[in-house]
Design a protein around this motif. Structure first.
Motif, short mmCIF file in Angstrom:
data_model
loop_
_atom_site.label_atom_id
_atom_site.label_comp_id
_atom_site.label_asym_id
_atom_site.label_seq_id
_atom_site.Cartn_x
_atom_site.Cartn_y
_atom_site.Cartn_z
N ASP A 117 0.85 -1.19 0.00
CA ASP A 117 0.00 0.00 0.00
C ASP A 117 0.89 1.24 0.00
OD1 ASP A 117 -2.90 -0.85 0.56
OD2 ASP A 117 -1.82 -1.98 2.08
N VAL A 118 2.01 1.14 0.70
CA VAL A 118 2.88 2.31 0.90
C VAL A 118 3.47 2.76 -0.45
CG1 VAL A 118 4.77 3.25 2.28
CG2 VAL A 118 3.41 1.34 3.19
N ALA A 179 -6.02 -5.63 -4.24
CA ALA A 179 -5.93 -4.54 -5.22
C ALA A 179 -5.81 -3.25 -4.43
CB ALA A 179 -7.17 -4.50 -6.10
N ALA A 180 -5.06 -2.29 -4.96
CA ALA A 180 -4.89 -1.00 -4.27
C ALA A 180 -4.71 0.09 -5.32
CB ALA A 180 -3.66 -1.05 -3.37
N CYS A 181 -5.36 1.23 -5.10
CA CYS A 181 -5.27 2.33 -6.08
C CYS A 181 -5.14 3.67 -5.40
CB CYS A 181 -6.55 2.43 -6.91
SG CYS A 181 -6.82 1.03 -7.93
N CYS A 182 -4.29 4.50 -5.95
CA CYS A 182 -4.23 5.89 -5.51
C CYS A 182 -4.47 6.73 -6.77
CB CYS A 182 -2.86 6.19 -4.91
SG CYS A 182 -2.73 7.88 -4.30
N VAL A 183 -5.52 7.51 -6.75
CA VAL A 183 -5.86 8.31 -7.94
C VAL A 183 -5.72 9.79 -7.59
CG1 VAL A 183 -7.65 8.83 -9.65
CG2 VAL A 183 -7.44 6.51 -8.74
N SER A 184 -5.10 10.55 -8.49
CA SER A 184 -5.00 11.99 -8.22
C SER A 184 -5.30 12.79 -9.47
CB SER A 184 -3.59 12.32 -7.71
OG SER A 184 -2.67 12.21 -8.75
N TRP A 185 -5.84 13.96 -9.23
CA TRP A 185 -6.08 14.92 -10.32
C TRP A 185 -5.34 16.18 -9.96
CZ3 TRP A 185 -8.12 19.85 -10.61
CH2 TRP A 185 -8.36 20.34 -11.90
N LYS A 186 -4.36 16.55 -10.82
CA LYS A 186 -3.55 17.72 -10.51
C LYS A 186 -3.25 18.48 -11.79
CE LYS A 186 0.91 17.46 -9.07
NZ LYS A 186 1.96 16.99 -8.20
N GLU A 187 -3.62 19.73 -11.80
CA GLU A 187 -3.36 20.60 -12.95
C GLU A 187 -3.72 19.93 -14.27
OE1 GLU A 187 0.75 21.52 -12.43
OE2 GLU A 187 0.38 22.69 -10.62
N SER A 193 -2.34 5.16 -9.66
CA SER A 193 -1.27 4.23 -9.31
C SER A 193 -1.95 2.94 -8.86
CB SER A 193 -0.44 4.86 -8.18
OG SER A 193 0.25 3.89 -7.46
N MET A 194 -1.54 1.82 -9.45
CA MET A 194 -2.24 0.54 -9.18
C MET A 194 -1.25 -0.46 -8.60
SD MET A 194 -4.17 0.60 -12.85
CE MET A 194 -2.83 1.54 -13.56
N GLY A 195 -1.55 -0.92 -7.39
CA GLY A 195 -0.64 -1.86 -6.72
C GLY A 195 -1.32 -3.17 -6.40
N ALA A 196 -0.55 -4.07 -5.80
CA ALA A 196 -1.06 -5.37 -5.36
C ALA A 196 -1.68 -6.16 -6.52
CB ALA A 196 -2.08 -5.19 -4.23
N ARG A 197 -1.04 -6.09 -7.69
CA ARG A 197 -1.65 -6.73 -8.89
C ARG A 197 -1.29 -8.18 -9.12
NH1 ARG A 197 0.79 -4.59 -12.81
NH2 ARG A 197 2.34 -3.43 -11.67
N PRO A 198 -0.49 -8.95 -8.50
CA PRO A 198 0.19 -8.65 -7.24
C PRO A 198 1.58 -8.06 -7.45
CG PRO A 198 0.36 -11.00 -7.71
CD PRO A 198 -0.40 -10.39 -8.84
N ALA A 199 1.92 -7.63 -8.65
CA ALA A 199 3.24 -7.01 -8.89
C ALA A 199 3.27 -5.61 -8.27
CB ALA A 199 3.49 -6.91 -10.38
N ALA A 241 -6.15 -13.05 -11.64
CA ALA A 241 -5.82 -11.86 -12.42
C ALA A 241 -7.11 -11.16 -12.89
CB ALA A 241 -4.97 -12.25 -13.63
N GLU A 242 -8.08 -11.98 -13.30
CA GLU A 242 -9.33 -11.42 -13.83
C GLU A 242 -10.08 -10.62 -12.74
OE1 GLU A 242 -11.92 -14.53 -14.98
OE2 GLU A 242 -13.18 -13.22 -16.22
N TYR A 243 -10.11 -11.20 -11.54
CA TYR A 243 -10.80 -10.54 -10.43
C TYR A 243 -10.08 -9.23 -10.05
CZ TYR A 243 -13.14 -9.96 -5.92
OH TYR A 243 -13.87 -9.47 -4.87
N ARG A 244 -8.75 -9.28 -10.02
CA ARG A 244 -7.97 -8.07 -9.68
C ARG A 244 -8.23 -6.96 -10.71
NH1 ARG A 244 -3.74 -11.55 -7.27
NH2 ARG A 244 -3.34 -10.55 -5.27
N ASN A 245 -8.26 -7.36 -11.97
CA ASN A 245 -8.51 -6.39 -13.03
C ASN A 245 -9.87 -5.72 -12.80
OD1 ASN A 245 -9.41 -5.29 -15.51
ND2 ASN A 245 -7.90 -6.49 -16.64
N TYR A 246 -10.88 -6.54 -12.51
CA TYR A 246 -12.24 -6.04 -12.28
C TYR A 246 -12.28 -5.10 -11.07
CZ TYR A 246 -17.22 -5.97 -11.42
OH TYR A 246 -18.50 -5.54 -11.22
N VAL A 247 -11.70 -5.57 -9.95
CA VAL A 247 -11.75 -4.80 -8.70
C VAL A 247 -10.96 -3.49 -8.85
CG1 VAL A 247 -11.12 -4.78 -6.25
CG2 VAL A 247 -12.15 -6.81 -7.25
#
Ligand SMILES: Cc1cc2nc3c(=O)[nH]c(=O)nc-3n(C[C@H](O)[C@H](O)[C@H](O)COP(=O)(O)OP(=O)(O)OC[C@H]3O[C@@H](n4cnc5c(N)ncnc54)[C@H](O)[C@@H]3O)c2cc1C
Length: 264
Positions: A117-118, A179-187, A193-199, A241-247
């Motif tokens: 997550d970090v 699955a983990a995501c950090c989404v940002s909107w800047k300028e 950013s997508m993590g735990a894919r599990p790569a 992989a399919e479930y991670r993609n969906y989530v």
């Protein structure tokens, strides 16, 4: 079981680096991950005397010492205010409070763990890391490097974070994320950013996005689809992989939803 033959409280970063060049020696962060490893450590190198613990707020951003605990990050008001609470949301699910009081941000990033997550969070925040002896580099570059004998000393997060959201999914509370995501909107740039894919985490960006675009359902669908298509997903015992993609697509859309809501 963790076995340590010698212990050295480093007096300088150079001394720590010279010791760390020997393969059987290891830097100690919180030591929690190391406790799960089964190799014997010749000399454990403790960085805690080098002033690397704590978060300093500057005009432009935050300087985070590598020995800062995950709990210190999670509860830092300034960092959370700048990231719309994304820092707290990313860290609060990691095992438990006592655990996060011990685990360090340096130890968490240095391993570039696929489940992290970090790493997902700091990649989403477009942080920079300071390595000894290399210097300061973008975290995206650091994420692609293999762990070597350098030492992570600081992390830098800029204050102009725009709007940010973080979400993860776990099979059960306190487990590793699936699955983990950090989404940002800047300028005008939207980044996921997508993590735990599990790569390990990787980021996707689109430029020229205005906040009104986030009101359009088809835009949210398309962005989530394109972001997920830009990375590979794998299977392990936590998820296919399919479930991670969906989530991941669902998490991205929910993050976009909270960025949009936060703007009202
Ligand atoms: C049971 C369990 C569950 C977990 N769940 C999650 C989770 O859900 N999400 C998540 O993101 N993380 C999770 N983690 C990982 C955890 O959050 C920490 O990232 C991990 O414990 C490493 O932090 P540490 O301070 O203990 O590092 P250590 O164990 O001290 O070090 C880890 C590695 O990094 C090296 N190192 C440490 N500091 C530095 C430095 N400054 N410079 C160079 N090298 C360094 C060490 O030599 C070692 O190789 C979990 C860990 C465990 C054991």
């Amino acid at each position: 079981m963790l076995t340590i033959k010698d212990y050295c409280l480093a007096e300088s970063i150079q001394q720590a680096y010279e010791l760390n060049r020997k393969k059987q020696n290891k830097i100690l962060g919180g030591g929690i991950w190391l406790k799960c490893c089964h190799f014997p450590i010749q000399t454990a190198i403790d960085l805690s005397g080098l002033g690397l613990e704590g978060i300093t707020e500057t005009e432009e951003g935050f300087e985070i010492g590598a020995m800062t605990s995950l709990r210190q990050l999670e509860t830092h008001e300034g960092l959370n205010a700048c990231t719309c609470g994304a820092v707290k949301e990313a860290l609060r699910h990691i095992v438990g409070t006592q655990f996060r009081n011990c685990a360090t941000v340096g130890g968490s990033l240095f391993g570039r763990f696929g489940f992290s997550d970090v790493l997902t969070l700091f990649l989403g925040l477009e942080a920079f890391v300071e390595l000894y002896p290399t210097g300061i580099i973008p975290i995206g570059e650091f994420a692609k490097m293999q762990p070597d004998d350098s030492i992570l000393t600081k992390i830098f997060v800029k204050k102009d974070q725009g709007k940010t959201a973080y979400l993860s999914a776990r099979n059960t509370s306190t487990d590793f994320p699936l699955a983990a995501c950090c989404v940002s909107w800047k300028e005008g740039t939207l980044t996921a950013s997508m993590g735990a894919r599990p790569a390990k985490a990787a980021a996707f960006s689109r430029e020229n996005v205005c906040l009104e675009d986030l009101e359009k359902e088809e835009f949210l669908e398309e962005f989530a689809r394109d972001a997920a298509a830009s990375v590979n997903f794998g299977s392990n015992r936590r998820a296919s992989a399919e479930y991670r993609n969906y989530v991941t697509k669902v998490l991205i859309k929910r993050c976009l939803g909270s960025i949009k809501e936060g703007d009202r």
